[in-house]
Design a protein around this motif. Structure first.
Motif, PDB file in Angstrom:
ATOM      1  N   TYR A  92     -21.388  10.915 -24.495  1.00 55.05           N
ATOM      2  CA  TYR A  92     -20.963  10.861 -23.096  1.00 55.05           C
ATOM      3  C   TYR A  92     -19.741  11.735 -22.828  1.00 55.05           C
ATOM      4  O   TYR A  92     -19.324  11.873 -21.683  1.00 55.05           O
ATOM      5  CB  TYR A  92     -20.663   9.413 -22.679  1.00 55.05           C
ATOM      6  N   TYR A 112     -16.294  12.433 -15.246  1.00 55.90           N
ATOM      7  CA  TYR A 112     -16.761  12.828 -16.578  1.00 55.90           C
ATOM      8  C   TYR A 112     -16.643  14.339 -16.726  1.00 55.90           C
ATOM      9  O   TYR A 112     -16.933  15.087 -15.781  1.00 55.90           O
ATOM     10  CB  TYR A 112     -18.223  12.429 -16.769  1.00 55.90           C
ATOM     11  N   ILE A 117     -21.161  12.443 -13.241  1.00 62.15           N
ATOM     12  CA  ILE A 117     -20.871  11.036 -12.977  1.00 62.15           C
ATOM     13  C   ILE A 117     -19.414  10.902 -12.528  1.00 62.15           C
ATOM     14  O   ILE A 117     -18.517  11.492 -13.134  1.00 62.15           O
ATOM     15  CB  ILE A 117     -21.076  10.166 -14.235  1.00 62.15           C
ATOM     16  N   ASP A 119     -16.898   7.587 -11.541  1.00 61.59           N
ATOM     17  CA  ASP A 119     -16.682   6.143 -11.409  1.00 61.59           C
ATOM     18  C   ASP A 119     -15.431   5.924 -10.573  1.00 61.59           C
ATOM     19  O   ASP A 119     -14.359   6.408 -10.938  1.00 61.59           O
ATOM     20  CB  ASP A 119     -16.465   5.481 -12.777  1.00 61.59           C
ATOM     21  N   MET A 133     -20.213   3.377  -9.803  1.00 54.31           N
ATOM     22  CA  MET A 133     -20.652   4.620 -10.435  1.00 54.31           C
ATOM     23  C   MET A 133     -21.561   5.396  -9.499  1.00 54.31           C
ATOM     24  O   MET A 133     -22.557   4.871  -9.006  1.00 54.31           O
ATOM     25  CB  MET A 133     -21.413   4.342 -11.730  1.00 54.31           C
ATOM     26  N   ASP A 134     -21.211   6.650  -9.275  1.00 52.49           N
ATOM     27  CA  ASP A 134     -22.007   7.572  -8.486  1.00 52.49           C
ATOM     28  C   ASP A 134     -22.496   8.639  -9.467  1.00 52.49           C
ATOM     29  O   ASP A 134     -21.678   9.298 -10.111  1.00 52.49           O
ATOM     30  CB  ASP A 134     -21.124   8.176  -7.389  1.00 52.49           C
ATOM     31  N   SER A 135     -23.812   8.790  -9.612  1.00 54.05           N
ATOM     32  CA  SER A 135     -24.339   9.697 -10.626  1.00 54.05           C
ATOM     33  C   SER A 135     -25.548  10.467 -10.130  1.00 54.05           C
ATOM     34  O   SER A 135     -26.458   9.892  -9.527  1.00 54.05           O
ATOM     35  CB  SER A 135     -24.737   8.909 -11.873  1.00 54.05           C
ATOM     36  N   THR A 144     -25.758   3.092  -5.738  1.00 50.00           N
ATOM     37  CA  THR A 144     -24.507   2.957  -6.482  1.00 50.00           C
ATOM     38  C   THR A 144     -24.624   1.812  -7.479  1.00 50.00           C
ATOM     39  O   THR A 144     -25.143   0.751  -7.159  1.00 50.00           O
ATOM     40  CB  THR A 144     -23.351   2.680  -5.503  1.00 50.00           C
TER      41      THR A 144
END
Length: 152
Positions: A92, A112, A117, A119, A133-135, A144
């Motif tokens: 990750y 990240y 990603i 958060d 978390m938006d990914s 979300t």
């Protein structure tokens, strides 16, 4: 008199079975912003089962939480190793903290380094934050993912 944000959070956290994602989102939106300094340290992760695919995935990888050494040095994914120890999940990568506007409020978010990603975090109490978390890794329809961290 209505419930406090912390009381609403605890009711959702302690609920067995699936949790209504809209109620978790309401608690997140009510919670106050946090600064990067408030996140320094090691945190144990917890997950709301809203039916989001990340909930199952985190259980499979034995998610332990996150470690924030400084705003520029974050282990975004810590898991439990074979002997129950907390270990950084190298796949990750690392992350950093930034103050970002999410859902209308500027608060600390973790970005990240190598994954799409972000958060975002909000304050529940001094040793508990709620995260969102938006990914781009997940289908947009997943929405979300909400989780929480408790300071070690």
């Amino acid at each position: 008199m209505g419930q406090t944000t912390e009381e609403k959070f605890n009711a959702l956290k302690n609920q067995t079975g699936q949790v209504d994602g809209k109620k978790v989102a309401e608690v997140f939106d009510e919670a106050k912003p946090v600064t990067p300094d408030q996140l320094t340290g090691s945190w144990v992760g917890g997950s709301f089962d809203t039916g989001h695919p990340a909930h199952k995935k985190l259980g499979e990888v034995k998610w332990a939480g996150k470690d924030f050494r400084s705003p520029e040095d974050v282990d975004p994914m810590v898991v439990y190793g074979e002997n129950g120890e907390r270990v950084w999940a190298e796949s990750y990568g690392r992350a950093r903290l930034r103050e970002i506007k999410f859902r209308g409020v500027v608060s600390t978010a973790m970005v990240y380094d190598n994954l799409p990603i972000i958060d975002s975090f909000r304050h529940v109490k001094d040793d508990v934050v709620i995260g969102a978390m938006d990914s781009k890794l997940l289908p947009e329809k997943a929405g979300t993912y909400y989780f929480y961290l408790s300071k070690l």
